[in-house]
Design a protein around this motif. Structure first.
Motif, PDB file in Angstrom:
ATOM      1  N   VAL A  70      -2.265  -3.196  -5.583  1.00  0.00           N
ATOM      2  CA  VAL A  70      -2.592  -2.933  -7.005  1.00  0.00           C
ATOM      3  C   VAL A  70      -1.864  -3.624  -7.678  1.00  0.00           C
ATOM      4  CG1 VAL A  70      -2.535  -0.954  -8.681  1.00  0.00           C
ATOM      5  CG2 VAL A  70      -3.567  -0.685  -5.980  1.00  0.00           C
ATOM      6  N   ASN A  71      -2.287  -4.128  -8.933  1.00  0.00           N
ATOM      7  CA  ASN A  71      -1.316  -5.161  -9.784  1.00  0.00           C
ATOM      8  C   ASN A  71      -0.626  -6.169  -8.847  1.00  0.00           C
ATOM      9  OD1 ASN A  71      -1.836  -4.141 -12.183  1.00  0.00           O
ATOM     10  ND2 ASN A  71      -0.142  -2.608 -12.459  1.00  0.00           N
ATOM     11  N   GLY A  72      -1.379  -6.612  -7.971  1.00  0.00           N
ATOM     12  CA  GLY A  72      -0.586  -7.725  -7.129  1.00  0.00           C
ATOM     13  C   GLY A  72       0.313  -7.203  -6.290  1.00  0.00           C
ATOM     14  N   PHE A  73       0.356  -6.046  -5.954  1.00  0.00           N
ATOM     15  CA  PHE A  73       1.599  -5.356  -4.805  1.00  0.00           C
ATOM     16  C   PHE A  73       0.819  -4.442  -4.082  1.00  0.00           C
ATOM     17  CE2 PHE A  73       5.392  -2.950  -3.544  1.00  0.00           C
ATOM     18  CZ  PHE A  73       5.939  -4.080  -3.268  1.00  0.00           C
ATOM     19  N   PRO A  74       1.160  -4.751  -2.766  1.00  0.00           N
ATOM     20  CA  PRO A  74       0.678  -4.009  -1.581  1.00  0.00           C
ATOM     21  C   PRO A  74       1.132  -2.306  -1.803  1.00  0.00           C
ATOM     22  CG  PRO A  74       1.952  -5.507  -0.540  1.00  0.00           C
ATOM     23  CD  PRO A  74       2.121  -5.667  -2.181  1.00  0.00           C
ATOM     24  N   ASN A  75       0.245  -1.329  -1.377  1.00  0.00           N
ATOM     25  CA  ASN A  75       0.651  -0.023  -1.415  1.00  0.00           C
ATOM     26  C   ASN A  75       1.368   0.669  -0.488  1.00  0.00           C
ATOM     27  OD1 ASN A  75      -0.527   1.379  -3.365  1.00  0.00           O
ATOM     28  ND2 ASN A  75      -2.600   1.353  -2.868  1.00  0.00           N
ATOM     29  N   PHE A  76       1.622  -0.322   0.729  1.00  0.00           N
ATOM     30  CA  PHE A  76       2.462  -0.042   1.797  1.00  0.00           C
ATOM     31  C   PHE A  76       2.811  -1.389   2.556  1.00  0.00           C
ATOM     32  CE2 PHE A  76      -2.184  -0.277   3.010  1.00  0.00           C
ATOM     33  CZ  PHE A  76      -1.969  -0.812   4.130  1.00  0.00           C
ATOM     34  N   PRO A  77       3.819  -1.187   3.161  1.00  0.00           N
ATOM     35  CA  PRO A  77       4.234  -2.251   4.079  1.00  0.00           C
ATOM     36  C   PRO A  77       3.637  -2.784   5.272  1.00  0.00           C
ATOM     37  CG  PRO A  77       5.988  -0.345   4.395  1.00  0.00           C
ATOM     38  CD  PRO A  77       5.008  -0.136   3.671  1.00  0.00           C
ATOM     39  N   MET A  78       3.125  -3.791   5.561  1.00  0.00           N
ATOM     40  CA  MET A  78       2.290  -4.320   6.739  1.00  0.00           C
ATOM     41  C   MET A  78       3.215  -5.276   7.566  1.00  0.00           C
ATOM     42  SD  MET A  78      -1.527  -5.733   7.234  1.00  0.00           S
ATOM     43  CE  MET A  78      -2.580  -4.386   7.015  1.00  0.00           C
ATOM     44  N   LEU A  79       3.191  -5.128   8.635  1.00  0.00           N
ATOM     45  CA  LEU A  79       3.750  -6.169   9.559  1.00  0.00           C
ATOM     46  C   LEU A  79       2.818  -6.674  10.546  1.00  0.00           C
ATOM     47  CD1 LEU A  79       7.151  -4.453  11.202  1.00  0.00           C
ATOM     48  CD2 LEU A  79       6.941  -6.523  10.094  1.00  0.00           C
ATOM     49  N   LEU A  80       2.964  -8.015  10.847  1.00  0.00           N
ATOM     50  CA  LEU A  80       2.006  -8.518  11.650  1.00  0.00           C
ATOM     51  C   LEU A  80       2.504  -9.207  12.837  1.00  0.00           C
ATOM     52  CD1 LEU A  80      -0.956  -9.753  11.484  1.00  0.00           C
ATOM     53  CD2 LEU A  80      -0.234 -11.695  10.454  1.00  0.00           C
ATOM     54  N   LEU A  81       2.032  -8.760  13.857  1.00  0.00           N
ATOM     55  CA  LEU A  81       2.447  -9.345  15.185  1.00  0.00           C
ATOM     56  C   LEU A  81       1.531 -10.244  15.906  1.00  0.00           C
ATOM     57  CD1 LEU A  81       4.872  -8.828  17.269  1.00  0.00           C
ATOM     58  CD2 LEU A  81       3.532  -6.928  18.033  1.00  0.00           C
ATOM     59  N   ILE A  82       1.828 -11.481  15.999  1.00  0.00           N
ATOM     60  CA  ILE A  82       0.891 -12.402  16.465  1.00  0.00           C
ATOM     61  C   ILE A  82       1.161 -13.096  17.964  1.00  0.00           C
ATOM     62  CG2 ILE A  82      -0.384 -13.004  14.388  1.00  0.00           C
ATOM     63  CD1 ILE A  82       1.322 -15.375  14.085  1.00  0.00           C
ATOM     64  N   ASP A  83       0.555 -13.430  18.774  1.00  0.00           N
ATOM     65  CA  ASP A  83       0.813 -14.012  20.030  1.00  0.00           C
ATOM     66  C   ASP A  83       1.507 -15.217  20.050  1.00  0.00           C
ATOM     67  OD1 ASP A  83      -0.764 -11.767  20.893  1.00  0.00           O
ATOM     68  OD2 ASP A  83      -2.540 -12.830  21.230  1.00  0.00           O
ATOM     69  N   GLN A  84       1.205 -15.956  19.096  1.00  0.00           N
ATOM     70  CA  GLN A  84       2.053 -17.412  19.033  1.00  0.00           C
ATOM     71  C   GLN A  84       1.950 -17.811  17.797  1.00  0.00           C
ATOM     72  OE1 GLN A  84      -0.720 -19.033  21.736  1.00  0.00           O
ATOM     73  NE2 GLN A  84      -1.843 -20.113  20.359  1.00  0.00           N
ATOM     74  N   ASN A  85       2.950 -18.786  17.592  1.00  0.00           N
ATOM     75  CA  ASN A  85       3.209 -19.168  16.243  1.00  0.00           C
ATOM     76  C   ASN A  85       1.907 -19.873  15.710  1.00  0.00           C
ATOM     77  OD1 ASN A  85       4.802 -19.626  13.844  1.00  0.00           O
ATOM     78  ND2 ASN A  85       6.611 -20.537  15.079  1.00  0.00           N
ATOM     79  N   ASP A  86       1.641 -19.274  14.169  1.00  0.00           N
ATOM     80  CA  ASP A  86       0.365 -19.845  13.720  1.00  0.00           C
ATOM     81  C   ASP A  86       0.561 -20.023  12.328  1.00  0.00           C
ATOM     82  OD1 ASP A  86      -1.928 -20.261  12.575  1.00  0.00           O
ATOM     83  OD2 ASP A  86      -3.037 -18.684  13.901  1.00  0.00           O
ATOM     84  N   THR A  87       0.949 -21.132  11.808  1.00  0.00           N
ATOM     85  CA  THR A  87       1.717 -21.359  10.513  1.00  0.00           C
ATOM     86  C   THR A  87       0.566 -20.954   9.468  1.00  0.00           C
ATOM     87  OG1 THR A  87       2.821 -22.983  11.334  1.00  0.00           O
ATOM     88  CG2 THR A  87       2.671 -22.794   8.689  1.00  0.00           C
ATOM     89  N   PRO A  88      -0.975 -21.526   9.489  1.00  0.00           N
ATOM     90  CA  PRO A  88      -1.757 -21.139   8.594  1.00  0.00           C
ATOM     91  C   PRO A  88      -2.115 -19.654   8.438  1.00  0.00           C
ATOM     92  CG  PRO A  88      -2.802 -22.757   9.793  1.00  0.00           C
ATOM     93  CD  PRO A  88      -1.489 -22.461  10.512  1.00  0.00           C
ATOM     94  N   ALA A  89      -2.055 -18.829   9.604  1.00  0.00           N
ATOM     95  CA  ALA A  89      -2.160 -17.512   9.707  1.00  0.00           C
ATOM     96  C   ALA A  89      -1.173 -16.878   8.908  1.00  0.00           C
ATOM     97  CB  ALA A  89      -2.498 -17.200  11.211  1.00  0.00           C
ATOM     98  N   THR A  90       0.177 -17.122   9.265  1.00  0.00           N
ATOM     99  CA  THR A  90       1.255 -16.659   8.663  1.00  0.00           C
ATOM    100  C   THR A  90       1.359 -16.698   7.003  1.00  0.00           C
ATOM    101  OG1 THR A  90       2.293 -17.340  10.538  1.00  0.00           O
ATOM    102  CG2 THR A  90       3.749 -16.859   8.686  1.00  0.00           C
ATOM    103  N   VAL A  91       1.021 -18.085   6.695  1.00  0.00           N
ATOM    104  CA  VAL A  91       0.830 -18.245   5.125  1.00  0.00           C
ATOM    105  C   VAL A  91      -0.158 -17.287   4.663  1.00  0.00           C
ATOM    106  CG1 VAL A  91       0.255 -19.800   3.314  1.00  0.00           C
ATOM    107  CG2 VAL A  91       1.695 -20.478   5.470  1.00  0.00           C
ATOM    108  N   ASN A  92      -1.256 -17.335   5.347  1.00  0.00           N
ATOM    109  CA  ASN A  92      -2.332 -16.365   4.823  1.00  0.00           C
ATOM    110  C   ASN A  92      -1.949 -15.013   4.630  1.00  0.00           C
ATOM    111  OD1 ASN A  92      -4.823 -17.193   3.963  1.00  0.00           O
ATOM    112  ND2 ASN A  92      -5.849 -16.838   5.819  1.00  0.00           N
ATOM    113  N   ALA A  93      -1.305 -14.513   5.894  1.00  0.00           N
ATOM    114  CA  ALA A  93      -0.817 -13.131   5.722  1.00  0.00           C
ATOM    115  C   ALA A  93       0.147 -12.966   4.767  1.00  0.00           C
ATOM    116  CB  ALA A  93      -0.199 -12.879   7.187  1.00  0.00           C
ATOM    117  N   ILE A  94       0.929 -13.594   4.360  1.00  0.00           N
ATOM    118  CA  ILE A  94       2.149 -13.600   3.381  1.00  0.00           C
ATOM    119  C   ILE A  94       1.475 -13.464   2.148  1.00  0.00           C
ATOM    120  CG2 ILE A  94       4.114 -14.498   2.276  1.00  0.00           C
ATOM    121  CD1 ILE A  94       4.862 -13.198   5.150  1.00  0.00           C
ATOM    122  N   LYS A  95       0.660 -14.319   1.857  1.00  0.00           N
ATOM    123  CA  LYS A  95      -0.303 -14.365   0.436  1.00  0.00           C
ATOM    124  C   LYS A  95      -0.861 -13.115   0.418  1.00  0.00           C
ATOM    125  CE  LYS A  95      -1.608 -19.150  -0.620  1.00  0.00           C
ATOM    126  NZ  LYS A  95      -2.517 -19.924  -0.293  1.00  0.00           N
ATOM    127  N   ALA A  96      -1.346 -12.536   1.250  1.00  0.00           N
ATOM    128  CA  ALA A  96      -2.348 -11.367   1.445  1.00  0.00           C
ATOM    129  C   ALA A  96      -1.437 -10.087   0.947  1.00  0.00           C
ATOM    130  CB  ALA A  96      -3.141 -11.128   2.302  1.00  0.00           C
TER     131      ALA A  96
END
Ligand code: ADP
Length: 621
Positions: A70-96
């Motif tokens: 909302v207004n560019g800010f997420p309503n709660f904190p989300m942590l992402l746990l991925i199996d292996q390093n994946d830069t595009p996925a990381t960037v995407n997630a941080i952007k989201a």
């Protein structure tokens, strides 16, 4: 107490979730495992944002969409746990809006609980910053769109830098046009030098802000009054901030006030009545020409004097009293007839009306006194009083002188009729009886006239007279006719009065006597009582007899007037005239009304000041 973190785990593989859950359970988290995204969304709605951390094991766009910023800010904190390093996925997630991306490893799992707590703290911190930025942005927006004119201009070149919506709107220039201009282009009354003089204390930091009024000129040439507030802002490059208020309305109100002041001044100057402005203690602050003429003093002589100084010594105490009543709010306005003492020693009568009011800024009270010259009126009244007194004296003398020979005339006729009856034939005896009767009627008339003439010449009593007792005496005197006619009279409470006893006696003698003579046959008892009405006390004598025909209503109080009801009843037609004369002598009045159901109610009205203190106490007690 800090509330526990609730962890919602979202992921595709239940085996993996199981494994993570087991580890986390040991660390004491209330754990929710979402069965798919729909369930996750529902859970997110249930857990308070302050406590919720979402741990996602997948980074697809649908999962990221849970964040719904909302207004560019997420309503709660989300942590992402991925199996292996994946830069595009990381960037995407941080952007989201994902707070942190962790790569699966035994260490990651060992420190997962710290990562979760850190994610929540980080989210809270970011949220605070976000809100602060958001407020600043909103405030900036409000200022930008405000209708108040706000400018910043370069401290060196004076050129406008920022111009808000209100400014552009009010002056009619576009922002682009304004950027090439300086405040001087809007201020036709100031040149650069004068403007610099105003800015100097700001530049030298001697003042935080300056405020002044001037005129602004719009693009179309029209002028409007403004109040300017300016401050210096030591930023890079340094600027002045100016807030401009359009004060056309205020100016219009001021002009209106000035016009009404001017109107008052002209009334003050030309009124055909004395007007004085006074302090609540009666000190004269201003006086109009009429008041000066009336008092014989020049205005400069009057100012500073007290109103007492121009009041006749006999009326000074009353004057002091009414100023005290005004001051203490006992009376909002005082109306009084009083004597003034002129500079040349002459006495003038004035009708004064005085009221006290708060001044415009509600800080001080002042009084306005209005005086009408009633000297001529008072002189005419005194002359009339003197004439009435002369008339009373004349009537008194005539009645008295006529009564003297009347007594022997009646006595001789009676003697001849009773002691020398043998000497006369029946016709002569009848004539003698007529002489006797007429003589008695004339005697009654002369007695009544004497009473009427004496009304204004009776001494005031030093103590209040017991009205009730006087009424009882009147009733005792009437005991004969009352018993004979089986007539009843009910008497209520009657207040003592500061009125000569002979006059109270006259009032009730006449009214009760009339009730007995004219209404005695009615059968219903007559009533005597009193009522209060504002500042008046009203006595009444009510009967249930024939009443007064409407056409006679205006006449029965005239001297010698005898009405239709009097045909069978002897009388002189002077009684009610005497009653009215007494009431009017004491600033009261007498009149008759119809008793509901038939009969007459005579009312006697007196100012309440005729009551004694004891009477007041009886009333309230
Ligand atoms: P008088 O009674 O001597 O005629 P007053 O002045 O007392 O003189 O009264 C004037 C007239 O008013 C009376 O003649 C009578 O017609 C009328 N009147 C006075 N009192 C009453 C009453 N209580 N009921 C009816 N008529 C009355």
């Amino acid at each position: 107490m800090e509330s526990a973190i609730e962890l919602l785990v979202v992921g595709p593989s239940s085996a993996r979730i199981e494994q993570i859950s087991r580890r986390l359970e040991k660390q004491g988290y209330p754990l929710h495992i979402a069965a798919g995204l729909v369930d996750a969304r529902a859970r997110i709605g249930e857990i308070p944002a302050e406590q919720l951390v979402v741990l996602s094991l997948q980074a697809d766009s649908q999962t990221l969409a849970l964040l719904e910023p909302v207004n560019g800010f997420p309503n709660f904190p989300m942590l992402l746990l991925i199996d292996q390093n994946d830069t595009p996925a990381t960037v995407n997630a941080i952007k989201a809006g994902v707070i942190n991306v962790l790569v699966d490893s035994p260490t990651t799992l060992d420190t997962l609980s710290e990562s979760i707590a850190a994610a929540l703290d980080e989210w809270k911190l970011r949220r605070e910053q976000h809100l602060a930025n958001d407020h600043a942005a909103r405030f900036g927006h409000i200022l930008a769109s405000s209708l108040t004119e706000i400018y910043t201009f370069d401290a060196e070149t004076l050129k406008f830098i920022r111009i808000n919506h209100g400014a552009a709107e009010n002056v009619g220039y576009s922002r682009e046009e304004l950027r090439d201009m300086t405040p001087l282009d809007l201020k036709p009354l100031l040149n650069r030098e004068q403007f610099e003089d105003l800015l100097r204390p700001l530049r030298r930091r001697e003042k935080e802000a300056i405020r002044f009024e001037t005129l602004h000129r719009r693009k179309d040439g029209s002028l409007y009054p403004v109040e300017v507030q300016m401050q210096f802002a030591d930023v890079e490059p340094p600027v002045f901030v100016a807030v401009i208020l359009d004060i056309s309305e205020r100016k219009r109100a001021e002009e209106k006030l000035q016009a009404s002041d001017a109107r008052f001044r002209s009334i003050f100057a030309t009124a055909a009545a004395g007007i004085a402005i006074l302090s609540p203690y009666g000190e004269i602050l201003d006086a109009n020409p009429f008041f000066c003429e009336f008092s014989g003093f020049r205005k400069d002589e009057l100012i500073g004097k007290n109103i007492e100084d121009v009041t006749h010594p006999d009326d000074r105490a009353t004057t002091v009293d009414y100023y005290s009543a005004l001051r203490h709010g006992r009376d909002p306005i005082v109306n009084i007839e009083k004597r003034y003492l002129r500079k040349d020693g002459q006495v003038r009568w004035g009708h004064a009306s005085v009221a006290c009011v708060l001044d415009r800024d509600q800080s001080e009270t002042y009084c306005i006194g209005l005086v009408q010259d009633i000297t001529k009126h008072k002189e005419a009244e005194a002359k009339m009083q003197a004439a009435y007194s002369e008339l009373d004296a004349f009537v008194h003398t005539v009645a008295h002188d006529l009564r003297t020979p009347l007594t022997p005339i009646i006595g001789i006729a009676e003697y001849l009729r009773t002691h020398a009856a043998k000497e006369f034939d029946p016709t002569a005896l009848n004539l003698l009886a007529d002489i006797e009767n007429s003589g008695y009627r004339l005697l009654a008339l002369l007695e009544d006239l004497l009473v009427l003439a004496r009304v204004g010449h009776v001494q005031q009593p030093a103590a209040p007279v017991d009205t009730r007792r006087v009424v009882d005496e009147v009733l005792m005197n009437l005991a004969g006719p009352l018993t004979k006619g089986k007539i009843k009279v009910k008497v209520g409470e009657l207040s003592p009065l500061y009125l000569p006893k002979t006059l109270i006696r006259q009032l009730f003698d006449n009214l009760i006597g009339n009730a007995v003579r004219y209404a005695g046959a009615a059968g219903k008892p007559s009533e005597i009582g009193e009522e209060r009405q504002d500042d008046q006390i009203i006595f009444y004598v009510r009967d249930h007899g024939p009443g007064i025909p409407e056409k006679e209503n205006g006449h029965i109080f005239e001297v010698f007037y005898r009405g239709e009801t009097a045909k069978q009843v002897s009388g002189t037609g002077i009684g009610l005239a005497t009653v009215r004369k007494i009431t009017r002598l004491y600033n009261g009045d007498a009149w008759v009304e119809t008793t509901p159901g038939g009969g007459s109610t005579f009312r006697l009205e007196f100012p309440i000041s005729l009551l004694s203190g004891a009477a007041d106490a009886n009333q309230t007690g």
